[in-house]
Design an enzyme around this catalytic site. Structure first.
Site, PDB file in Angstrom:
ATOM      1  CB  VAL A 309       3.315  23.219  -2.053  1.00 18.65           C
ATOM      2  CG1 VAL A 309       3.536  21.735  -2.356  1.00 18.65           C
ATOM      3  CG2 VAL A 309       3.672  24.073  -3.279  1.00 18.65           C
ATOM      4  N   GLY A 312      -4.203  22.694   1.529  1.00 16.41           N
ATOM      5  CA  GLY A 312      -5.651  22.614   1.266  1.00 16.41           C
ATOM      6  C   GLY A 312      -6.336  21.535   2.085  1.00 16.41           C
ATOM      7  CB  CYS A 315      -3.985  19.089   0.010  1.00 17.94           C
ATOM      8  SG  CYS A 315      -4.150  20.486  -1.008  1.00 17.94           S
ATOM      9  N   GLY A 351      -5.053  28.240  -0.006  1.00 17.82           N
ATOM     10  CA  GLY A 351      -5.340  26.999   0.720  1.00 17.82           C
ATOM     11  C   GLY A 351      -5.078  27.091   2.209  1.00 17.82           C
ATOM     12  NE  ARG A 398     -14.658  16.256  -8.410  1.00 18.81           N
ATOM     13  CZ  ARG A 398     -15.251  15.532  -9.340  1.00 18.81           C
ATOM     14  NH1 ARG A 398     -15.520  14.267  -9.115  1.00 18.81           N
ATOM     15  NH2 ARG A 398     -15.591  16.060 -10.485  1.00 18.81           N
TER      16      ARG A 398
HETATM   17  P1  XMP Z   1      -8.797  24.954   0.912  1.00 14.71           P
HETATM   18  O1  XMP Z   1      -8.056  24.577   2.154  1.00 14.71           O
HETATM   19  O2  XMP Z   1      -9.322  26.327   0.971  1.00 14.71           O
HETATM   20  O3  XMP Z   1      -7.699  24.924  -0.237  1.00 14.71           O
HETATM   21  O4  XMP Z   1      -9.828  23.952   0.562  1.00 14.71           O
HETATM   22  C1  XMP Z   1      -7.987  25.139  -1.594  1.00 14.71           C
HETATM   23  C2  XMP Z   1      -6.777  24.819  -2.434  1.00 14.71           C
HETATM   24  O5  XMP Z   1      -6.409  23.431  -2.326  1.00 14.71           O
HETATM   25  C3  XMP Z   1      -5.628  23.082  -3.464  1.00 14.71           C
HETATM   26  N1  XMP Z   1      -6.100  21.798  -3.985  1.00 14.71           N
HETATM   27  C4  XMP Z   1      -5.422  20.652  -3.931  1.00 14.71           C
HETATM   28  N2  XMP Z   1      -4.195  20.381  -3.443  1.00 14.71           N
HETATM   29  N3  XMP Z   1      -4.473  18.106  -4.045  1.00 14.71           N
HETATM   30  C5  XMP Z   1      -3.711  19.084  -3.511  1.00 14.71           C
HETATM   31  O6  XMP Z   1      -2.582  18.818  -3.078  1.00 14.71           O
HETATM   32  C6  XMP Z   1      -5.708  18.301  -4.557  1.00 14.71           C
HETATM   33  O7  XMP Z   1      -6.373  17.379  -5.023  1.00 14.71           O
HETATM   34  C7  XMP Z   1      -6.200  19.654  -4.499  1.00 14.71           C
HETATM   35  N4  XMP Z   1      -7.359  20.222  -4.916  1.00 14.71           N
HETATM   36  C8  XMP Z   1      -7.264  21.549  -4.585  1.00 14.71           C
HETATM   37  C9  XMP Z   1      -5.782  24.198  -4.477  1.00 14.71           C
HETATM   38  O8  XMP Z   1      -4.596  24.960  -4.473  1.00 14.71           O
HETATM   39  C10 XMP Z   1      -6.978  24.959  -3.926  1.00 14.71           C
HETATM   40  O9  XMP Z   1      -7.020  26.304  -4.346  1.00 14.71           O
END
Ligand code: XMP
Length: 486
Positions: A309, A312, A315, A351, A398
């Site tokens: 949570v 990412g 994120c 993430g 994104r």
């Molecule tokens: P990384 O760090 O590898 O993480 O780019 C990928 C994970 O990020 C999450 N994810 C999000 N989390 N807002 C968030 O809070 C977002 O807009 C978002 N988009 C992706 C997701 O769990 C992904 O697998």
């Protein structure tokens, strides 16, 4: 010591810990003594490289999922497209490798060479099976390949250039791929139809299909020898239909994509999916980050749990909602939740991976596999084309809760909130173009092998049991502010 019940403790992110080196009997990380295979979810065969590509629309479509599965990892196709499109993407992955083609491209004998060329382009095959009459009922009269097309004009009927059935070698049902390859080698042919006693076509073996298995010895394969692939679903009414169609397309894992997995309706939708007779496909649910969250998802019937949570790269949940758990602690929480379980639910650490060492740390903390988003977004296989920015090639990445992704989700009917009222929890940015995804995979796996050899761990389970951390006493920095490694 903290005694205030409002403070639950301290959280550790990837940069806050290091693995402790220990006496190791592993000669070298390259010696083949270390097995990195792991399970994505219960009921799914283990994969060779414990890495998954994230179900984000700038990360995983059919190309990323295919590449990852060929090399022994696993892709989860995002859900931000129509059901038909997502099913098509999943099928493309499944069709890339096959022991035997049981739905060969078929065409009537009065069709022309141009018709056959169009069909081959659509189906990406090197031959067409030709039949007589109105529709294909299993009986066939010949085969034609692009080499035969050279013998005619685009308007030439296929029957004039095909190899007729009487001159074709065939094998009976029950022949193995190896058996068929032996026949093809002996007869110097590249395709051999499998024909039943009553003369009907059962399938086609090709030397090319055999070569794929030779070339990718660690590919992630299902029981039928097809590449494995996962697909994300949401929690809207239409997602039951989406799940059913994806199951029909033979996806290996459904991933219930919810930012906050500990919601009441996670349980509700899991229950509805699990009572559906036609769905026997394992379901991963998430995302959670606490002991209670992990147990909630397990008790709701999930076959795997996705943990993370806020870690990412794109994120903004921690900034916007003020919510999150640093990722090492989140994974350790899930591991603690399942510590006394006989058959431990596989944990996906999702993430925050910026460097190869983070993968080893995530697994040491208790993850079976790790999900990667932004690090793969810059590769050739992610959806979208590279753009030039400041003299460098870059690709867009994104957050799926970003403003621009929300526009797309609204257009797909997922939300009725107006764009003005929507508060994004993700951002859109550009990441350096890195070329082929295999380069990133190799770096990440190399780091994992090294980390495992320092910890004397020959398997992922040994890493869970043996690895230990020290806390690094430096100012804590939120993971998303660290530079993305190229
Ligand atoms: P990384 O760090 O590898 O993480 O780019 C990928 C994970 O990020 C999450 N994810 C999000 N989390 N807002 C968030 O809070 C977002 O807009 C978002 N988009 C992706 C997701 O769990 C992904 O697998």
């Amino acid at each position: 010591m903290n005694t205030n019940p409002k403070i639950l403790g301290e959280g550790l992110g990837f940069d806050d810990v290091l693995l402790v080196p220990r006496r190791s009997s592993i000669r070298s990380r390259f010696s083949g003594e270390i097995d990195t295979s792991a399970q994505v979810a219960r009921g799914v065969p283990p994969i060779h490289i414990p890495l998954l590509s994230a179900n984000m629309d700038t990360v995983t479509g059919w190309r990323m999922a295919t590449t990852l599965a060929l090399w022994g990892a696993f892709g989860v196709i995002h859900r931000f497209m129509s059901i038909d499109e997502q099913v098509k993407e999943a099928r493309r992955v499944k069709e890339r490798m096959r022991v035997m083609e049981d739905h060969p491209p078929v065409i009537p004998e009065n069709a022309t060479i141009a018709d056959a060329q169009r069909l081959l382009h659509e189906r990406e095959r090197g031959y067409v099976i030709i039949y007589e009459g109105e529709s294909f009922d299993g009986a066939f009269v010949g085969i034609a390949t692009p080499r035969d097309f050279d013998a005619g004009e685009p308007v030439t009927p296929l029957r004039e250039v095909m190899t007729p059935r009487e001159r074709m070698w065939t094998v009976p049902p029950g022949t193995t791929l190896e058996g068929a390859v032996a026949v093809m080698r002996q007869r110097r042919i590249e395709k051999v139809p499998v024909v039943a006693e009553d003369g009907r076509l059962v399938g086609v073996y090709t030397t090319k299909d055999h070569e794929h298995y030779q070339h990718y010895p660690h590919a992630s394969l299902d029981a039928k020898g097809q590449l494995m692939v996962g697909a994300a679903i949401g929690v809207q009414e239409g997602d039951i239909e989406r799940a059913l169609r994806l199951v029909e397309a033979e996806v290996d894992v459904l991933v219930l994509d919810i930012a906050h997995g500990e919601l009441d309706y996670t349980q509700e939708i899991l229950r509805r999916l699990k009572i559906e007779e036609r769905i026997r496909t394992p379901i991963v649910a998430g995302n959670v980050a606490t002991v209670e969250g992990a147990r909630y998802v397990r008790d709701a019937g999930a076959d795997g749990v996705k943990v993370g949570v806020g870690p990412g790269y794109v994120c903004e949940t921690r900034d916007v909602a003020g919510v999150g758990i640093p990722q090492i602690t989140a994974i350790m929480n899930a591991a603690e939740a399942f510590a006394s379980d006989q058959d431990r639910l596989p944990i996906i650490g999702d993430g925050g991976i910026r460097k190869p060492g983070d993968v080893a740390k995530a697994i040491a903390a208790g993850a079976n596999t790790v999900m990667i988003g932004s690090l793969l977004a810059g590769t050739e296989e992610s959806p979208g084309e590279p753009v030039e920015q400041d003299g460098m090639l870059k690709k867009m990445v994104r957050g799926m809760a970003s403003a621009s992704a929300f526009e797309k989700r609204r257009a797909l009917g997922e939300s009725t909130t107006s764009a003005d009222d929507y508060v994004p929890e993700g951002r859109t940015t550009f990441t350096p173009y890195k070329g082929k995804a295999i380069k990133v995979l190799k770096k990440l796996r190399g780091g994992l092998l090294s980390g495992m050899s320092y910890c004397n761990a020959r398997s992922i389970e040994a890493m869970h049991d043996q690895a230990q951390f020290v806390i690094v006493k430096s100012p804590l920095a939120p993971e998303q502010r660290r530079p993305l490694q190229s």
